[in-house]
Scaffold this motif. Sequence first.
Motif, PDB file in Angstrom:
ATOM      1  N   ARG A 297       0.830  -1.201   0.000  1.00 38.21           N
ATOM      2  CA  ARG A 297       0.000   0.000   0.000  1.00 38.21           C
ATOM      3  C   ARG A 297       0.867   1.254   0.000  1.00 38.21           C
ATOM      4  O   ARG A 297       0.557   2.241  -0.694  1.00 38.21           O
ATOM      5  CB  ARG A 297      -0.909  -0.001   1.235  1.00 38.21           C
ATOM      6  N   LEU A 298       1.944   1.233   0.779  1.00 36.08           N
ATOM      7  CA  LEU A 298       2.860   2.376   0.813  1.00 36.08           C
ATOM      8  C   LEU A 298       3.471   2.627  -0.561  1.00 36.08           C
ATOM      9  O   LEU A 298       3.533   3.774  -1.025  1.00 36.08           O
ATOM     10  CB  LEU A 298       3.957   2.133   1.851  1.00 36.08           C
ATOM     11  N   GLU A 300       2.229   1.733  -3.416  1.00 33.35           N
ATOM     12  CA  GLU A 300       1.171   2.221  -4.308  1.00 33.35           C
ATOM     13  C   GLU A 300       0.921   3.710  -4.088  1.00 33.35           C
ATOM     14  O   GLU A 300       0.730   4.465  -5.041  1.00 33.35           O
ATOM     15  CB  GLU A 300      -0.123   1.439  -4.075  1.00 33.35           C
ATOM     16  N   ASP A 301       0.921   4.128  -2.805  1.00 34.53           N
ATOM     17  CA  ASP A 301       0.724   5.542  -2.501  1.00 34.53           C
ATOM     18  C   ASP A 301       1.858   6.385  -3.079  1.00 34.53           C
ATOM     19  O   ASP A 301       1.620   7.451  -3.657  1.00 34.53           O
ATOM     20  CB  ASP A 301       0.636   5.756  -0.984  1.00 34.53           C
ATOM     21  N   ARG A 304       1.472   6.506  -6.783  1.00 27.56           N
ATOM     22  CA  ARG A 304       0.365   7.382  -7.157  1.00 27.56           C
ATOM     23  C   ARG A 304       0.767   8.850  -7.018  1.00 27.56           C
ATOM     24  O   ARG A 304       0.467   9.681  -7.879  1.00 27.56           O
ATOM     25  CB  ARG A 304      -0.856   7.074  -6.288  1.00 27.56           C
ATOM     26  N   LEU A 305       1.471   9.166  -5.909  1.00 27.37           N
ATOM     27  CA  LEU A 305       1.903  10.548  -5.713  1.00 27.37           C
ATOM     28  C   LEU A 305       2.904  10.973  -6.777  1.00 27.37           C
ATOM     29  O   LEU A 305       2.897  12.128  -7.218  1.00 27.37           O
ATOM     30  CB  LEU A 305       2.528  10.705  -4.314  1.00 27.37           C
TER      31      LEU A 305
END
Length: 457
Positions: A297-298, A300-301, A304-305
């Motif tokens: 998840r990290l 992916e974040d 995404r950023l």
Amino acid sequence: MTSEKIQNDDPTKLRLLDDIPVPYAVFRALFDSSRHRVVNTRYLYVNDAYCRMAGRQREELIDREFLELYPSRDIWFPYCQQALEENRTVHACFYSEEAKHWLDFTVGPASGKDNVAFIFTNVDESVLKSRRDKNTDNIILLISKLLNNEENYEESMNHALEQLSVFIHPDRLYVLETDGKTVSNTFEWCAEGVTPEIQTLQDLNYKEYLGGWEKYLEKSPSVIIADIEELKDDDLVDYENLKRQGIHRLAAAPFYDNGKLIGYLGADNYEQNDLVNTQAVLTSISYFIGAKIVNHRLMEDLNRLSRTDILTGVFNRNAMIGKIAELAGHHIPVGLIYADVNNLKNTNDTEGHGAGDQALRDTAGKLVLQFGKENVYRAGGDEFVVMIPEIAQEAFGAEYKAFLEKLGGQKPMQFSSGAYWCPDSRGIEEALRAADQQMYGQKRNFYERSGFDRRRN
């Protein structure tokens, strides 16, 4: 050694076999019609120690088929097959229903076609515990390595569940992820013949579906429901859902992110096996799975950023450059739009940067509403690009026309745009330049009509 050979053999030799101080037996392996699998065995010889272990007389066993005496106890057959196919001895440990005890056994080829000989020894509790602890540690180590190998995220998670199934033999293994409001099944392994549930277990109400599990965590590190009938009185929704799936026993180990429950690793109808501490395996592996999910998840974040424009929420220039390179490697049609916010500098100077930022957000919002967020990019400054892959020329023309009609009532128009349909994405860069030139033509018209002096602004 066949039964005929044994019956006609020297009585002295038979007494020697009877004197072996541990259970000893000779079987003939019975194959299926294709001889691909051992499906039964027939007793050819047993010594006195084996008779005592089985609690039967010799005449009750000789020339009888094993499954006739012990139905559904075919766990020995793969070892017979392995010994015959590889022509070597095989060692293992199993719980024997006929002996009502854990047995160490060695099986190897015997004289005579398809014959195998077994020697058995009892396993005492201390040895069994030592083996259980060692097996449990080895399983945890193996699965943790799979979760941290070079495979991608989905491959390593699926591989870990598949490998775990080898040791605890469940009907189904799964990962449930939750935000505290909803819960979804994100990974699943199913035994042959078991219906997958991953598609049906999506976005369920957490309180109704998993809320009842929390009471188990008050006294134990994991959820152990030995019989789902215990849920019937106080957790009817969960009970009915489990019963629908054919679950009668389950274990689930939670995993956390900074103390917050974010999911469970679950096993339905797992095998109760004294050689593996299933609860310890699930509890330990759930920790590694939780860490894997949090790290994913990290990443992916961060990804995404790195690809998202913070102000407008659409893709940024990095993502746009990557998409152009991707499309340039294919031969597909693509519809292109270049848009530029009108008079942004004057807005910033006269109304403040907050108003300018809002103009950028409004422009992005209109493009997203018409063409979809997945197709909109902020190229930088006051410029936006829309790229719609695999769209027909007529459909693209209609989309762009509808977009301009929606903007027709704006006085003055907030932004200018130009459109170009590219029949082959190999030429996307030249096509973008064409759309850019159209946009600048519209922008000149805007300034001429509105009376703004762009150079002075």
